[in-house]
Scaffold this motif. Structure first.
Motif, PDB file in Angstrom:
ATOM      1  N   SER A  12      33.023  67.879  29.814  1.00 48.73           N
ATOM      2  CA  SER A  12      31.589  68.053  29.689  1.00 48.73           C
ATOM      3  C   SER A  12      31.188  69.439  30.168  1.00 48.73           C
ATOM      4  O   SER A  12      31.545  69.843  31.274  1.00 48.73           O
ATOM      5  CB  SER A  12      30.941  66.947  30.526  1.00 48.73           C
ATOM      6  OG  SER A  12      29.639  67.247  30.816  1.00 48.73           O
ATOM      7  N   GLY A  13      30.506  70.180  29.326  1.00 50.57           N
ATOM      8  CA  GLY A  13      30.089  71.521  29.726  1.00 50.57           C
ATOM      9  C   GLY A  13      29.448  72.260  28.573  1.00 50.57           C
ATOM     10  O   GLY A  13      29.115  71.677  27.538  1.00 50.57           O
ATOM     11  N   THR A  14      29.279  73.552  28.750  1.00 48.41           N
ATOM     12  CA  THR A  14      28.688  74.384  27.699  1.00 48.41           C
ATOM     13  C   THR A  14      29.735  75.379  27.224  1.00 48.41           C
ATOM     14  O   THR A  14      30.292  76.123  28.031  1.00 48.41           O
ATOM     15  CB  THR A  14      27.451  75.124  28.249  1.00 48.41           C
ATOM     16  OG1 THR A  14      26.584  74.149  28.806  1.00 48.41           O
ATOM     17  CG2 THR A  14      26.715  75.859  27.157  1.00 48.41           C
ATOM     18  N   SER A  24      22.937  75.037  21.255  1.00 48.59           N
ATOM     19  CA  SER A  24      23.081  75.044  22.711  1.00 48.59           C
ATOM     20  C   SER A  24      24.524  75.243  23.148  1.00 48.59           C
ATOM     21  O   SER A  24      24.781  75.678  24.261  1.00 48.59           O
ATOM     22  CB  SER A  24      22.561  73.725  23.280  1.00 48.59           C
ATOM     23  OG  SER A  24      23.442  72.673  22.925  1.00 48.59           O
ATOM     24  N   VAL A  42      26.555  72.917  23.853  1.00 47.20           N
ATOM     25  CA  VAL A  42      26.978  71.836  24.758  1.00 47.20           C
ATOM     26  C   VAL A  42      28.140  71.064  24.116  1.00 47.20           C
ATOM     27  O   VAL A  42      28.061  70.657  22.964  1.00 47.20           O
ATOM     28  CB  VAL A  42      25.796  70.871  25.054  1.00 47.20           C
ATOM     29  CG1 VAL A  42      26.287  69.610  25.756  1.00 47.20           C
ATOM     30  CG2 VAL A  42      24.748  71.574  25.891  1.00 47.20           C
TER      31      VAL A  42
END
Lengths: 465, 462
Positions: free
Chosen positions: A427-429, A399, A401
């Motif tokens: 926080s994120g991708t 993913s 992430v």
């Protein structure tokens, strides 16, 4: 001398074992053999706490029986009996297991000519000299400021040989030396203690510049004193080379490994030729860079080294392959079979590396091409943002992430660094961040398997108090 | 192998050393990886070697190892260890008074129901293939299934100039499952591991087929869920995640080499460092625990060691050197992953004692917060800062389960977070674990659910 003796003994018997396997019911057979002598010094709390000299040598056989059924067996016992038995065991497993239809091995090709993979200084290095390198680094770090402790560190010198033989005509060997110094420093004042700040260098030669690394790590720790909390923030972030080399490169590597493409794990499956990241980014895998830490003449199943363009101005050009994934996807083998894959994979870590394991796809030197501005200039252009030098945390496989703690980060306002940051997460991708890269520094930093610049990324979410 | 070491020790000149330790090991490992029903790898790994460790001038250790097991190699390896010790001794001032160990001659083995050695290739392959079968039956959104079986048999010998002769046979089995579910462009991973000290009886109560199915169902379920929010939350930590929290956040700072280096728990012995509800121990004798080890790699009998008792810091995990420096008894926590590396202070089977709360009672106590489940690994810094991932979450509202959510990471400082624990579950489970502190290790964790406050780094809105 020990290395030469072990290599000679091992190579002779392995060739004999391969001849035997060639005559038996094996469709394909391969031997990977390796010998190494390692000198390692460990530092904790500004003291040298361990100094080790270890030698290791062994061989791993991969054998395919009729119907493409594959077995692997290895041993580090150097007797003729043990080595011949390992070859037999690989064949016996192959005969008893199920088919692996895509399995194949590379044919013989001429290895790439890569310079400066070996220096005679490292085999001649004494344990006392290695201890001195560690001591100089620690002294340089603690001399920066009396509040600095060299929390942990490692000096390592490796003299090694590896070879690949297969029944398709590959019979190659290469001698190489490696040296690395990593030093992590903390700074303490009153009740405040910083996290560890790491400086490192990776080299083929013996000069590890210990004073420079020590000073750098010591100063990094001092710079983290007096951190302030941050309110949650969304905006531009500059990721320094260390942060790029770990979490961001993990996302990239995960997506370009053909093993993951073949199994559908890669987010970029079926996207060859498409624009997948910012056009600021061009990325290659170059195993032929003279003297680079992960350069080599041939990969760990004997395919010649190459320079492969993976991303060109944001467009996906190629995946990384070894022989089996290249066959499975009908693409060119990029020579990325590696028995020294990185990352925290429990099965890999239990089994071990080198001759103990079959190869997987992994980058050699993954190079993110430099940009035109200095990191300093990128920072000076930030009206308000964060410079993240280091993150603690992982990129989730597949993913992409990433949620990680900011372990070394600074708040920037009006182009000036204001203060270090404590108690915050990002926080994120990773894939989204790669799409939003708006600046690339012109300086690059080499790590074990990657050579990377700083990256400016827009619209990143930072979680504060 | 053993004879070469015995001869080496008998013929060594100890006039210039304070202590010599020799270890030899033979490791037999069988691994099988099946991916989507295809056996991609089946390996038989045979590794053996020996190492020597020498302590000189009451100041410094030296270490050397080799995969050659002849007597001449044993002798030259011991010489290299002594030379290494001398190279460091010249730089050291502090003297270390190691507490002596009494001579001992003993043999211990893991209790094994069904030995993995000699089991036919097809039968081992079936374990990994059954995982794939169970997972694939969950449906077409299961994009990739990888199952790895690992069986390890270690035969270890320890000899020392103090008269120690310890022979240990340790058998461990692991099954690692990794599933990717996919829908459109969305990718959701889920993992689960089984593991114990013992034999193939592990699978009698835990069929691989069911494990594959359960992990795949979890991955598929995650596809339909939203990402969790970010911020500070009151959370119930499921035992699967508590195992990582305990190991990373509290376990590492309680290892004496890390603790004594300043910050973290270093100066807190005898002080309240956690909620009064918390008692933490480390025990090398937990039945089936992956970290089971009767004697550590310095010949010291393993725990149990109470580390934190009702919130008060009682002891660190020690090797002989840190114990001498701290004027404390060694706790049997010096472990080496294999013969080739030096022993290091490691956790064996770390545990939290059961509390009084049922799982439902813990949830009922949360007005607004999250239930965090499953682990994606983690890391900790020496100042007790930690980060680790969870696989899934459930939004808790007014004491009830609300919306289910995907995974993310949590972060914090262990000392601060453990002070916020306001409930400990009454059911404990034994979990397999792994650690990469300087060298690899597999360990056990004995954990209940806990409830505390922690920072969550989710990508969803709050």
């Amino acid at each position: 001398m020990t290395l030469d003796r072990n290599w000679g003994q091992l190579s002779d018997v392995v060739h004999k074992a391969m001849t035997r396997l060639g005559k038996k019911d094996s469709k394909l057979a391969e031997a990977f053999l390796a010998c190494s002598q390692t000198t390692e010094i460990a530092v904790r709390n500004s003291e040298i706490i361990a100094q080790n000299r270890t030698e290791d040598s062994g061989v791993g056989f991969r054998v395919a029986a009729a119907g493409n059924r594959v077995g692997f067996a290895c041993t580090n016992e150097l007797t003729e009996k043990a080595i011949l038995e390992a070859g037999e065991r690989a064949l016996a497993i192959a005969q008893a297991t199920a088919a692996f239809p895509d399995f194949t091995l590379p044919s013989a090709t001429r290895p790439a000519s890569v310079k400066h993979l070996f220096t005679s200084e490292i085999p001649d290095m004494t344990i006392e000299q290695a201890v001195d390198v560690a001591r100089w680094a620690v002294d340089a770090a603690t001399n920066v400021d009396r509040r600095v402790t060299a929390k942990d560190g490692r000096v390592v010198f490796v003299d090694g040989r590896r070879g690949v033989i297969n029944t398709l005509g590959v019979d190659l060997e290469e001698r190489e030396t490696r040296a690395a110094l990593t030093l992590g420093c903390v700074a303490e004042q009153q009740s405040e203690l910083t996290g560890s700040c790491y400086a490192s260098t990776f080299s083929r030669g013996a000069d590890l510049k210990p004073e420079e690394i020590g000073r750098k790590a010591g100063q990094m720790a001092v710079d983290m004193l007096g951190p302030k909390s941050l309110k949650s923030f969304q905006g531009p972030v500059i990721f320094g080379p260390e942060a790029v080399s770990f979490q961001i490169c993990d996302v990239l590597i995960d997506a370009v490994k053909a093993e993951n493409v073949a199994s559908g794990r890669s987010a970029w499956t079926g996207k060859l030729g498409e624009s997948v990241v910012s056009e600021c980014l061009s990325v290659s895998d170059n195993a032929m860079l003279d003297g680079a830490f992960a350069s080599r003449g041939f990969d760990d199943e004997g395919c010649s080294s190459q320079n492969t363009c993976l991303l060109s101005k944001g467009q996906l050009e190629s995946f990384l392959h070894h022989a089996t994934t290249a066959k499975a996807l009908g693409q060119r083998n990029t020579g990325n079979a590696s028995r020294f894959s990185g990352g925290f994979d429990m099965a890999h870590l239990i089994i071990g590396e080198g001759y103990r394991t079959k190869p997987e796809v992994y980058p050699s030197n993954l190079v993110i091409q430099p940009g035109t501005k200095t990191t300093e200039a990128l920072v000076s252009e930030l009206p308000a943002g964060i410079l993240i030098e280091s993150l603690a945390g992982f990129a989730q496989r597949g993913s992409g992430v990433i949620s990680a703690q900011l372990s070394r980060a600074f708040f920037v306002r009006d182009g000036e660094i204001q203060h270090p940051i404590k108690g915050s997460m990002i926080s994120g991708t990773g894939f989204e961040w790669l799409k939003h890269v708006s600046g690339v520094s012109k300086e690059v930093t080499p790590f074990q398997n990657v050579i990377v610049p700083s990256l400016r990324v827009e619209n990143v979410k930072v979680v504060g108090i | 192998m053993y004879e070469a070491l015995e001869k080496c020790l008998n013929q060594a000149d100890f006039s210039s050393t304070d202590l010599v330790q020799l270890r030899s090991q033979k490791r037999l490992m069988t691994t099988c990886t099946a991916r989507n029903g295809v056996v991609e790898e089946f390996s038989n790994i045979l590794l053996s070697g020996m190492s020597a460790r020498a302590f000189v001038d009451a100041k410094a250790w030296g270490f050397s190892s080799t995969n050659r097991l002849d007597q001449e190699s044993a002798r030259s390896t011991l010489q290299a260890a002594v030379r290494s010790a001398r190279a460091a001794s010249r730089l050291k001032v502090k003297r270390i008074a190691l507490a002596p160990l009494e001579a001992l001659d003993t043999e211990v083995s893991t209790a094994v129901g069904k030995a993995p050695h000699g089991v036919p290739t097809e039968e081992i392959a079936r374990i990994a293939l059954d995982v794939c079968k169970g997972a694939r039956e969950v449906g077409s959104r299961v994009a990739d299934v990888k199952a790895t079986y690992i069986g390890i048999e270690d035969h270890k010998h320890f000899l020392s100039s103090e008269g120690m002769r310890i022979r240990q046979t340790i058998t461990r089995i692991l099954l690692l499952v990794d599933v990717i579910a996919k829908s459109g462009g969305l990718i959701c991973p889920a993992t689960e591991n089984y593991g114990h000290a013992g034999g193939l009886e592990l699978f009698d109560k835990n069929p691989p087929y069911s494990l594959g199915k359960a992990v795949a169902q979890k991955a598929v379920k995650l596809l339909a869920l939203k990402a969790p929010p970010s911020g500070q939350f009151h959370v119930v930590v499921h035992p699967t995640l508590c195992a990582t929290l305990l190991h990373e956040a509290v376990g590492h700072p309680l290892e004496a080499d890390l603790a004594m280096s300043g910050g973290g728990f270093g100066n807190e012995r005898g002080k309240l460092v956690s909620s009064r509800l918390v008692t933490i121990y480390d025990d090398g004798h937990v039945d089936s625990g992956l970290g089971q080890l009767a004697y550590d790699d310095e010949g010291v009998k393993s725990g149990p060691t109470v580390l934190i008792e009702e919130g008060v810091l009682k002891s660190f995990m020690h090797d002989r050197t840190s114990a001498a420096l701290a004027d404390a008894p060694p706790t049997g926590n010096a472990h080496a992953w294999d013969y080739s590396v030096e022993p290091l202070i490691r956790q064996t089977n770390i545990g939290i004692e059961a509390g009084t709360y049922s799982f439902d009672e813990m949830i009922e106590g949360v007005n607004e917060g999250l239930l965090l489940d499953g682990t994606f690994g983690g890391q900790a810094n020496s100042n007790a800062d930690f980060t680790f991932g969870f696989q899934s979450a459930t939004w808790l509202k007014h004491g009830r389960r609300d919306q289910e959510l995907r995974g993310a990471n949590v972060a914090g400082n262990a000392i601060e977070v453990f002070k916020t624990i306001d409930a400990v579950g009454r059911e404990v489970v034994l979990r397999p674990g792994a650690c990469g502190k300087y060298q690899f290790a597999i360990q056990g964790r004995v954990v209940p659910a806990i409830r505390c406050r922690v920072m969550v780094g989710g990508t969803g809105g709050s």
